[in-house]
Design an enzyme around this catalytic site. Structure first.
Site, mmCIF file in Angstrom:
data_model
loop_
_atom_site.group_PDB
_atom_site.id
_atom_site.type_symbol
_atom_site.label_atom_id
_atom_site.label_comp_id
_atom_site.label_asym_id
_atom_site.label_seq_id
_atom_site.Cartn_x
_atom_site.Cartn_y
_atom_site.Cartn_z
ATOM 1 N N HIS A 77 -9.406 41.742 -84.780
ATOM 2 C CA HIS A 77 -8.390 42.289 -83.879
ATOM 3 C C HIS A 77 -8.732 43.646 -83.292
ATOM 4 O O HIS A 77 -7.954 44.183 -82.512
ATOM 5 C CB HIS A 77 -7.049 42.404 -84.606
ATOM 6 C CG HIS A 77 -6.366 41.092 -84.815
ATOM 7 N ND1 HIS A 77 -5.522 40.541 -83.885
ATOM 8 C CD2 HIS A 77 -6.430 40.215 -85.838
ATOM 9 C CE1 HIS A 77 -5.065 39.375 -84.337
ATOM 10 N NE2 HIS A 77 -5.605 39.152 -85.518
ATOM 11 N N LYS B 277 4.398 50.612 -76.527
ATOM 12 C CA LYS B 277 3.385 50.149 -77.473
ATOM 13 C C LYS B 277 3.212 51.254 -78.491
ATOM 14 O O LYS B 277 3.710 52.367 -78.284
ATOM 15 C CB LYS B 277 2.054 49.848 -76.756
ATOM 16 C CG LYS B 277 1.624 50.985 -75.799
ATOM 17 C CD LYS B 277 0.342 50.666 -75.034
ATOM 18 C CE LYS B 277 0.487 49.703 -73.891
ATOM 19 N NZ LYS B 277 -0.071 48.377 -74.165
ATOM 20 N N ARG B 278 2.526 50.984 -79.612
ATOM 21 C CA ARG B 278 2.281 52.057 -80.559
ATOM 22 C C ARG B 278 1.584 53.234 -79.856
ATOM 23 O O ARG B 278 0.792 53.028 -78.937
ATOM 24 C CB ARG B 278 1.428 51.535 -81.733
ATOM 25 C CG ARG B 278 2.181 50.586 -82.667
ATOM 26 C CD ARG B 278 3.347 51.268 -83.374
ATOM 27 N NE ARG B 278 2.897 52.313 -84.256
ATOM 28 C CZ ARG B 278 2.764 52.197 -85.583
ATOM 29 N NH1 ARG B 278 3.083 51.059 -86.178
ATOM 30 N NH2 ARG B 278 2.344 53.203 -86.315
ATOM 31 N N LYS C 182 -4.826 54.074 -76.346
ATOM 32 C CA LYS C 182 -3.898 53.446 -75.399
ATOM 33 C C LYS C 182 -3.532 54.379 -74.234
ATOM 34 O O LYS C 182 -2.946 53.973 -73.253
ATOM 35 C CB LYS C 182 -2.634 52.976 -76.133
ATOM 36 C CG LYS C 182 -2.887 51.810 -77.105
ATOM 37 C CD LYS C 182 -1.634 51.470 -77.904
ATOM 38 C CE LYS C 182 -1.858 50.393 -78.957
ATOM 39 N NZ LYS C 182 -1.757 49.023 -78.409
ATOM 40 N N THR D 266 -0.614 42.150 -76.081
ATOM 41 C CA THR D 266 0.318 41.045 -75.838
ATOM 42 C C THR D 266 1.538 41.574 -75.083
ATOM 43 O O THR D 266 2.223 40.812 -74.414
ATOM 44 C CB THR D 266 0.791 40.396 -77.151
ATOM 45 O OG1 THR D 266 1.217 41.427 -78.047
ATOM 46 C CG2 THR D 266 -0.306 39.564 -77.775
ATOM 47 N N LYS E 19 4.090 39.924 -72.019
ATOM 48 C CA LYS E 19 5.557 39.895 -71.994
ATOM 49 C C LYS E 19 6.089 40.428 -70.666
ATOM 50 O O LYS E 19 7.005 39.856 -70.071
ATOM 51 C CB LYS E 19 6.131 40.732 -73.150
ATOM 52 C CG LYS E 19 5.730 40.257 -74.538
ATOM 53 C CD LYS E 19 6.082 41.299 -75.609
ATOM 54 C CE LYS E 19 5.325 41.043 -76.897
ATOM 55 N NZ LYS E 19 5.378 42.186 -77.834
HETATM 56 C C1 LIG Z 1 4.470 42.992 -78.200
HETATM 57 C C2 LIG Z 1 4.753 44.145 -79.056
HETATM 58 C C3 LIG Z 1 3.734 45.047 -79.387
HETATM 59 C C4 LIG Z 1 2.332 44.928 -78.860
HETATM 60 O O1 LIG Z 1 2.242 45.633 -77.645
HETATM 61 P P1 LIG Z 1 0.836 46.035 -77.009
HETATM 62 O O2 LIG Z 1 1.209 46.617 -75.683
HETATM 63 O O3 LIG Z 1 0.076 44.746 -76.847
HETATM 64 O O4 LIG Z 1 0.190 46.998 -77.913
HETATM 65 C C5 LIG Z 1 4.041 46.130 -80.189
HETATM 66 N N1 LIG Z 1 5.293 46.312 -80.670
HETATM 67 C C6 LIG Z 1 6.293 45.467 -80.359
HETATM 68 C C7 LIG Z 1 7.662 45.735 -80.898
HETATM 69 C C8 LIG Z 1 6.071 44.365 -79.554
HETATM 70 O O5 LIG Z 1 7.075 43.523 -79.277
#
Ligand SMILES: *Cc1c(COP(=O)(O)O)cnc(C)c1O
Length: 758
Positions: free
Chosen positions: A287, A478-479, A484, A586, A590
């Site tokens: 990952h 995102k985190r 990032k 991911t 979304k």
């Molecule tokens: C989808 C999701 C992530 C992953 O987000 P990335 O932009 O791909 O890092 C992290 N936290 C939550 C709560 C999510 O729903």
């Protein structure tokens, strides 16, 4: 996992009936749904991916279990106080968990410490300390197919005899109090995302999960008709044909030596046979390629907690290195690079190497990431066994991430193309024919506008912030991590602010920039970035010259439930990691599925998103992986950009000299220092391309008909990113099973705004 109630009703096809029933009881089901706590048992994308996979595996009728730890405290709740992150414990089980069922009949012992004895019957791991693993099962319903799979989470339980010494010494009270020590194993989730922290308790958690899970798998195999052809001695010959163990990163890598230990030491199989079974049963998903995220456990720690496993790892390594030498004679540098055991400094086991050697399949999570694995970090392993390496581009479940979170868009789509997209997301392609249809455009726009209003109301109610719902909702959630590049987003905000101040009457596309995400509590720089975003927000949001044109909001406590409210309301999705650092992402998918446009680098799954929708429907900017590599090679000097670009200079100087922190001018000095001296992620090298690309975004947003046409193309092109597609590929190419899409009559009924009492 987030919440379960609405998801369960949807997948069972009873949402409409439940709405109606609650309404007749004088209750509002949406209000009830808000009472459920999120199950926040992971850190970010990796855990949420597993949750989407569970939904897809059940929907595709696969007999699959999810295994994990039932943390008593999940990921912390983030509170922003005076612009700074504080953490509060996530006591999610406080009022009980109605979805889980304890299964004491399947409780299992897990051993720690002790030592290894040589006996005539082979090695024996003796004198261990035992902790019990209590399984708790939660249902995982498939969509409309009457399948319900199981998520089995292990909770640590002290054995009756734990601390017997103290009982005998007479300190009964202290002995009972100390039973907690064993149960601490499943107390709390380590809150790091993409970062390895080599703590003993974390190692115990990982082994605890592997040991309990493997015993559970083997118990089930033995009780099946395949395991008991010989009533005295189980034949494991068919084990790899009947069992597939997919390792979600290296966190469960101890499953490999643990399976070897059970087969060799407990079941008495010869090593070669056990190894063949282990490799054929196990597969490994990588990952991340970030070096600070790769698990490398000190041998000293393994030796003390898992002495037999360390021996087994050494033997695996011995045989593995013999194979390497056979294929690459006298290439000693290569042998050293490929060892499972690193000898420089403190001796450590490289868990990714162990996973590759102990698996028959190794996959990355987006095409570009799988290529980097083969050509870069695991190149030697690829050259040794190229047949192992695969790609499985990530996906998301369209049930939660469209049907559940954006019912008005789901209904609008259903009006045009029916409901099969819910289980065959590629059918969204049919929407392309309506991309220029002004009626459909208006309808899509109306749904987006209503979703934006709803989010605006939530922000008003929860945080007391007022936003302009006509502005572009520009969102990065995102985190918080340097790779990032939330800081690059922040530099853009500052640039926009400076522009407005320079020329307040110039044409400007109003934006509400929202940034949300948790920083690991020990990640100093990530916490500073949050503070900077909040401080910039304070200046920007309170400047009367700026007015409605620009607002900056930090979204507190980003989690699955908040994501479900954000995705439907987003206009612009920020996916701006340095090329080569985000394995897939991911969140990007979304947003796309919910009709946001993406501004992003050619990183992770962004690359495939651009392929699916075409370059005209996405805003791609910045260096490619090759260009990043070249820059690294020639040496990155941030000052080159700082000195030649006045916008950069102004932003960095403002951060440096306390413009955003007048009460403490030195507050963000170290942020400026990182940008200019220690930046591993080349923010300033991508700054100019990012700003220019954002300017195009702003221009196109003013042409709403063009924008919505692009948004429709985004939705219509998102079919590839269903986790159903991902899981079908894992099933066929790694697990050797065939998914089934067979459905009962479609259970989706549109959810009425106002249920009517009969
Ligand atoms: C989808 C999701 C992530 C992953 O987000 P990335 O932009 O791909 O890092 C992290 N936290 C939550 C709560 C999510 O729903």
């Amino acid at each position: 996992m987030g919440r379960s109630l609405q998801n369960t009703m949807i997948n069972l096809g009873i949402q409409g009936a439940c709405d109606e029933a609650m309404y007749q009881l004088g209750l509002d089901i949406e209000e009830l749904e808000e009472l459920e706590e999120d199950a926040g048992l992971g850190n970010g994308g990796l855990g949420r991916l597993a949750a989407c996979f569970l939904d897809s595996m059940a929907t595709l009728g696969l007999a699959a279990y999810g295994y994990g730890i039932r943390y008593e405290y999940g990921i912390f709740a983030q509170k922003i106080k005076n612009g700074e992150q504080t953490e509060e414990p996530d006591d999610w089980l406080r009022f009980g968990n109605p979805w889980e069922k304890a299964r004491p009949e399947y409780m299992l012992p897990v051993n720690f410490y002790g030592h290894v004895e040589n006996t005539p019957q082979g090695k024996k791991w003796v004198n261990t300390q035992v902790v019990f693993a209590m399984p708790y099962d939660s249902p995982v319903p498939g969509y409309g197919n009457n399948v319900v799979n199981t998520l089995r989470l292990w909770s640590a339980k002290s054995p009756v005899e734990f601390n017997l010494k103290f009982f005998n010494d007479g300190d009964y009270i202290q002995a009972v109090i100390d039973r907690n020590i064993a149960e601490n194993i499943s107390r709390v989730l380590y809150p790091n995302d993409n970062f390895f922290e080599g703590k003993e308790l974390r190692l115990k958690q990982e082994y605890f999960m592997c040991a309990a899970t493997l015993q559970d798998i083997i118990r089930r195999f033995k009780s099946s008709k395949f395991g008991c052809r010989d009533p005295v001695r189980t034949s494991f010959d068919s084990f790899p044909d009947k069992v597939a163990i997919q390792l979600n990163d290296t966190h469960p890598s101890l499953a490999i030596p643990e399976l070897m230990r059970i087969l060799v030491d407990v079941e008495g199989l010869p090593w070669e046979k056990a190894w063949d079974i282990t490799v054929r049963a196990c597969a490994y998903t990588n990952h991340t390629v970030l070096p600070e995220a790769l698990e490398r456990w000190p041998t000293s720690m393994l030796d003390s907690i898992l002495p037999r496993h360390l021996q087994i790892i050494y033997h695996i390594n011995h045989l593995h290195l013999q194979e390497v030498q056979k294929k690459f004679p006298d290439d000693w540098e290569r042998v050293k690079r490929m060892s499972l055991v690193e000898e420089e400094g403190e001796k450590r086991v490289n868990m990714a190497h162990l996973c590759i050697v102990g698996s028959h399949a190794v996959n990355g999570v987006a095409q570009i990431h799988s290529d980097i694995i083969k050509n870069d970090i695991f190149r030697d392993f690829y050259e040794l066994s190229p047949e192992k390496f695969q790609n499985k581009t990530n996906g998301i479940t369209p049930r939660r991430w469209l049907l559940l979170c954006n019912p008005s868009l789901a209904d609008l789509i259903a009006e045009k193309i029916g409901e099969e997209w819910i289980v065959h997301l590629e059918q969204l392609q049919q929407l392309k024919q309506f991309a220029k249809d002004t009626n459909f455009q208006r309808a899509v726009q109306k749904v987006k506008q209503e979703n934006k209003l709803k989010l605006a109301q939530l922000l008003q109610k929860e945080y007391g912030v007022k936003v302009n719902p006509a502005s572009m909702f520009d969102i990065q959630v995102k985190r918080i991590h340097e790779y990032k590049r939330q800081l690059l987003n922040c530099l853009h905000i500052i640039t926009l602010y400076n522009r407005i101040k320079r020329n307040p009457s110039a044409n400007f596309t109003p934006r509400t920039v929202m940034i949300g995400g948790k920083a690991a509590p020990g990640y100093y720089t990530a916490k500073k970035i949050i503070k900077l975003i909040c401080s910039v927000g304070n200046v920007v949001n309170n400047d009367p010259i700026v007015g409605d044109k620009l607002k900056v909001i930090f979204l507190e406590n980003y989690r699955v439930t908040l994501a479900e409210k954000i995705m439907p309301a987003a206009d612009l999705s920020e996916q701006i990691s340095t090329a080569g650092t985000e394995a897939s992402g991911t969140g990007n998918m979304k947003f796309m599925l919910n009709g946001a446009l993406t501004i992003g680098t050619l990183d992770g799954a962004n690359v495939e998103m651009a392929e699916e929708m075409g370059q005209d429907n996405i805003f791609i900017f910045g260096m490619t992986v090759d260009e990043v590599e070249k820059l690294k090679h020639h040496g990155y000097n941030a000052y080159d950009y700082y000195n030649s670009n006045p916008d950069i200079k102004q932003c960095v100087d403002q951060i440096q000299n306390g413009f955003f922190s007048p009460a403490n001018p030195d507050e963000f000095r170290d942020v400026a220092d990182i940008l200019l001296k220690y930046d591993r992620f080349f923010l300033l090298a991508d700054f100019d391309a990012y700003i220019k690309c954002q300017d195009r975004v702003g221009e196109i947003y003013q042409d709403q008909s063009k924008w919505v046409e692009m948004a429709i193309h985004n939705i219509a092109s998102s079919g590839k990113f269903s986790s159903d597609r991902t899981i079908a590929e894992y099933a066929r190419k790694i697990w050797g099973v065939e998914p089934t899409w067979e459905k009962l009559p479609a259970p989706h009924e549109p959810r009425d705004e106002e249920p009517v009492a009969k």
